[in-house]
Design an enzyme around this catalytic site. Structure first.
Site, PDB file in Angstrom:
ATOM      1  N   SER A  13       0.859  -1.193   0.000  1.00  0.00           N
ATOM      2  CA  SER A  13       0.000   0.000   0.000  1.00  0.00           C
ATOM      3  C   SER A  13       0.897   1.246   0.000  1.00  0.00           C
ATOM      4  O   SER A  13       2.126   1.132  -0.041  1.00  0.00           O
ATOM      5  CB  SER A  13      -0.910  -0.023   1.213  1.00  0.00           C
ATOM      6  N   CYS A 383     -10.132  25.117  14.565  1.00  0.00           N
ATOM      7  CA  CYS A 383     -10.998  24.261  15.375  1.00  0.00           C
ATOM      8  C   CYS A 383     -10.461  24.188  16.811  1.00  0.00           C
ATOM      9  O   CYS A 383     -10.605  25.145  17.562  1.00  0.00           O
ATOM     10  CB  CYS A 383     -11.131  22.895  14.722  1.00  0.00           C
ATOM     11  N   LEU A 384      -9.756  23.120  17.174  1.00  0.00           N
ATOM     12  CA  LEU A 384      -9.156  23.073  18.505  1.00  0.00           C
ATOM     13  C   LEU A 384      -8.236  24.278  18.711  1.00  0.00           C
ATOM     14  O   LEU A 384      -8.135  24.815  19.824  1.00  0.00           O
ATOM     15  CB  LEU A 384      -8.367  21.771  18.668  1.00  0.00           C
ATOM     16  N   MET A 386      -8.703  27.257  17.677  1.00  0.00           N
ATOM     17  CA  MET A 386      -9.509  28.406  18.104  1.00  0.00           C
ATOM     18  C   MET A 386      -9.887  28.247  19.573  1.00  0.00           C
ATOM     19  O   MET A 386      -9.875  29.193  20.354  1.00  0.00           O
ATOM     20  CB  MET A 386     -10.785  28.521  17.273  1.00  0.00           C
ATOM     21  N   GLU A 407     -14.092  19.372  27.581  1.00  0.00           N
ATOM     22  CA  GLU A 407     -13.500  18.182  26.968  1.00  0.00           C
ATOM     23  C   GLU A 407     -12.261  17.738  27.767  1.00  0.00           C
ATOM     24  O   GLU A 407     -12.002  16.544  27.885  1.00  0.00           O
ATOM     25  CB  GLU A 407     -13.098  18.481  25.514  1.00  0.00           C
ATOM     26  N   HIS A 520     -12.998  24.117   9.518  1.00  0.00           N
ATOM     27  CA  HIS A 520     -11.772  23.618   8.883  1.00  0.00           C
ATOM     28  C   HIS A 520     -11.662  24.180   7.463  1.00  0.00           C
ATOM     29  O   HIS A 520     -12.127  23.543   6.516  1.00  0.00           O
ATOM     30  CB  HIS A 520     -11.800  22.093   8.817  1.00  0.00           C
ATOM     31  N   GLU A 522      -9.198  24.280   5.568  1.00  0.00           N
ATOM     32  CA  GLU A 522      -8.260  23.546   4.707  1.00  0.00           C
ATOM     33  C   GLU A 522      -8.964  22.620   3.716  1.00  0.00           C
ATOM     34  O   GLU A 522      -8.423  22.302   2.673  1.00  0.00           O
ATOM     35  CB  GLU A 522      -7.247  22.752   5.548  1.00  0.00           C
TER      36      GLU A 522
HETATM   37  N1  GLN Z   1     -11.858  18.440  20.167  1.00  0.00           N
HETATM   38  C1  GLN Z   1     -12.528  19.631  19.758  1.00  0.00           C
HETATM   39  C2  GLN Z   1     -14.025  19.419  19.614  1.00  0.00           C
HETATM   40  O1  GLN Z   1     -14.470  18.293  19.480  1.00  0.00           O
HETATM   41  C3  GLN Z   1     -11.938  20.170  18.461  1.00  0.00           C
HETATM   42  C4  GLN Z   1     -12.169  19.280  17.284  1.00  0.00           C
HETATM   43  C5  GLN Z   1     -11.310  19.609  16.102  1.00  0.00           C
HETATM   44  O2  GLN Z   1     -10.318  20.306  16.228  1.00  0.00           O
HETATM   45  N2  GLN Z   1     -11.652  19.085  14.935  1.00  0.00           N
HETATM   46  O3  GLN Z   1     -14.763  20.346  19.622  1.00  0.00           O
END
Ligand code: GLN
Length: 555
Positions: A13, A383-384, A386, A407, A520, A522
């Site tokens: 692979s 995401c995280l 931020m 979390e 996201h 990206e």
């Molecule tokens: N863990 C965080 C949440 O669930 C951020 C998720 C992420 O960065 N995709 O909200």
């Protein structure tokens, strides 16, 4: 009617089957054909959403909220067709569907078996992915079969492909097999034996390849190509050499020059104008002629495996091309920053904290956000990223002691990031969850629109509305927004429906470029246009470098 090209893999692979499939699709698209791609994954998970990035690399998210294989990211970056839920399915999903039918009584009276029930279901899913027989049907669907030929897991997929070809007729389907031709240094030779065996294996299953893409670290000489042809029963013009290159954008031209698209179009009786790969040549030129270089520190947890941040790496590379610089990424393990050497960030032109899950390494990311904020280093938190920027601001500027996300610290006195229990999905349906909900498929997923506040950095980049893809469970807690705002944090975008925090930033007179986004971006970057947010971030890195010293000359 839609034609199907099946792409299989042999020997080992990680040979680049996804890039090969995407490249073939791109060449066919340049011939004026409407194409799509479908990825079949032989594992039992219903989707890759619950798999660790260490196991599986990045989880790519589509507009309609599907958590998919990272190859779909390559597909969207190589062709104009957008991917969705129907473009990726696993053995688990097939069995889930077959079992639902069985319980409903659809097969009443019959013994449910791999052949024909599972193989028929696979064919149905493939046709659905191509919108076969529907108004939006494509001309060619490229179906990439995950795993390597010879694996027990992928057998039903290969059998389904064989049956489809039999049912539809030889000129409706084509088979491309990716194989490996190793260079054995001790012998000073390229070895064709593994290729002979894998093609034999394919023939045992009843599939004859129309083309072989032979991966090697070098060009395969004609002598070896004829030998492969003789032993595998694939005509010599179908034995195509695919050597190592320094950029994936060279692959479409490499395959086209050796006639892969011509061969496929002949086989499928498709009469089209010739391929036009000018835009790919321009990309290659741009990658090979940068006018400078910026170095970005990416502070994450999955740093050993760059596949975990595939789309992010690509988005930064695209933004580099837009800014005519090479973007060098240094992956820093956030746990190493916790050990007290956050100062090492000073040498970078910008800091990026990507998405992630779980508590490990969080404090290091918070320190990275603080360092970037206090030292006027461009910062992008995704995401995280931020969420940690928000926690950092709450703790050190807004005076909210021990602020955290539930979390990582369920009993935190100041839960500035917390679980939301009810929200609308990208299709408008109401979703609910609590701490005990299933982990698979229960995140805020897919594209959602948000309004952007005028006068902000986000507004300069996006205009009035931002529509980006999500994949997360936790949100900025609305109960703290006023306190954070009073302390100077700008909440520059809120979702249209639930008014959830989408973008936070620092005022531009306080910090040159500091932004955290809950989505996201990206996933929507393409090599052609880049992405406005990444283009702006890389520009900020260039400006930061320019402010201190001249652009570093490219070595
Ligand atoms: N863990 C965080 C949440 O669930 C951020 C998720 C992420 O960065 N995709 O909200």
């Amino acid at each position: 009617m839609t034609r199907f090209v099946f792409v299989t893999g042999g020997v080992v692979s990680s040979l680049g089957k996804g890039i090969a499939s995407a490249s073939l699709a791109a060449i066919l698209e340049s011939r004026g054909l409407k194409v799509t791609l479908i990825k079949l994954d032989p594992y039992i998970n219903v989707d890759p959403g619950t798999m660790s990035p260490f196991q599986h690399g990045e989880v790519f998210v589509t507009d309609d909220g599907a958590e998919t294989d990272l190859d779909l990211g390559h597909y969207e970056r190589f062709v104009t067709t957008r991917m969705g839920k129907v473009n990726n399915f696993t053995t688990g999903k097939i069995y889930q569907s077959v079992l639902e039918k069985e319980r409903r009584g659809d097969y009443l009276g019959k013994t449910v078996q791999v052949i024909p029930h599972v193989t028929n279901e696979i064919q149905e899913f493939i046709k659905r992915g191509a919108r076969y027989g529907e108004p939006g049907a494509v001309d060619v669907a490229i179906v990439e079969i995950g795993g390597t030929v010879g694996d027990i897991e992928s057998l039903p997929f290969l059998e389904a492909a064989r049956q489809m070809s039999l049912r539809m007729g030889a000129n409706q389907t084509a088979f491309v097999h990716l194989t490996y031709v190793p260079w054995i240094a001790a012998a000073g030779e390229l070895k064709t034996k593994p290729t002979q065996h894998t093609v034999q294996k394919l023939r045992e299953i009843g599939i004859s390849a129309d083309a072989l893409l032979c991966r090697a670290d070098r060009k395969i000489p004609d002598d070896e190509r004829s030998k492969i042809s003789l032993f595998t029963n694939v005509p010599e013009w179908g034995v195509i050499s695919m050597w190592d290159v320094n950029t994936i954008y060279k692959v479409p031209r490499m395959l086209h020059e050796q006639g892969l698209d011509g061969l496929i179009c002949d086989k499928l009786r498709l009469n089209t104008p010739p391929a036009n790969l000018k835009r790919w040549d321009e990309l290659v030129y741009e990658t090979e002629h940068p006018q400078g270089e910026v170095t970005i520190a990416m502070v994450g947890k999955y740093v050993e495996l760059s596949d975990s941040y595939k789309s992010l790496n690509e988005a930064l590379r695209h933004a580099g091309m837009k800014n005519h610089v090479r973007v060098k990424i240094d992956y820093l393990d956030s746990e190493s920053l916790e050990a007290g050497n956050v100062q090492q960030l000073a040498k970078y032109d910008a800091v990026l904290v990507p998405g992630g899950f779980g508590k490990r390494g969080i404090e290091g990311k918070i320190q990275a956000a603080r360092f970037a904020r206090e030292n006027h280093l461009p910062y992008l938190g995704i995401c995280l990223g931020m969420q940690v920027a928000t926690i950092e601001y709450a703790r050190h500027v807004a005076n909210l002691q021990d602020a955290n996300s539930t979390e990582f610290e369920p009993q935190t006195p100041n839960p500035v990031i917390a679980l939301i229990t009810e929200w609308h999905g990208s299709d408008g349906t109401v979703n609910k969850r609590d701490e005990n909900s299933d982990l698979g498929g229960t995140m805020r997923l897919g594209a959602q629109a948000s309004d952007v506040a005028k006068g902000t950095l986000a507004h300069k980049i996006y205009g009035d509305v931002v529509n980006e893809r999500h994949r997360h469970r936790y949100e900025a807690n609305v109960n703290y927004l006023d306190q954070l705002r009073k302390a100077g944090l700008v909440i520059s975008a809120l979702t249209q429906r639930e008014h959830l925090t989408e973008i936070v930033e620092l005022p531009q007179d306080v910090h040159p470029w500091f932004m955290g986004v809950q989505f996201h971006p990206e996933f929507k970057s393409t090599p052609w246009d880049g992405h406005p947010l990444f283009n702006a971030f890389v520009k900020a890195a260039v400006d930061h470098q320019g402010a201190g010293n001249k652009l570093k000359a490219v070595a």
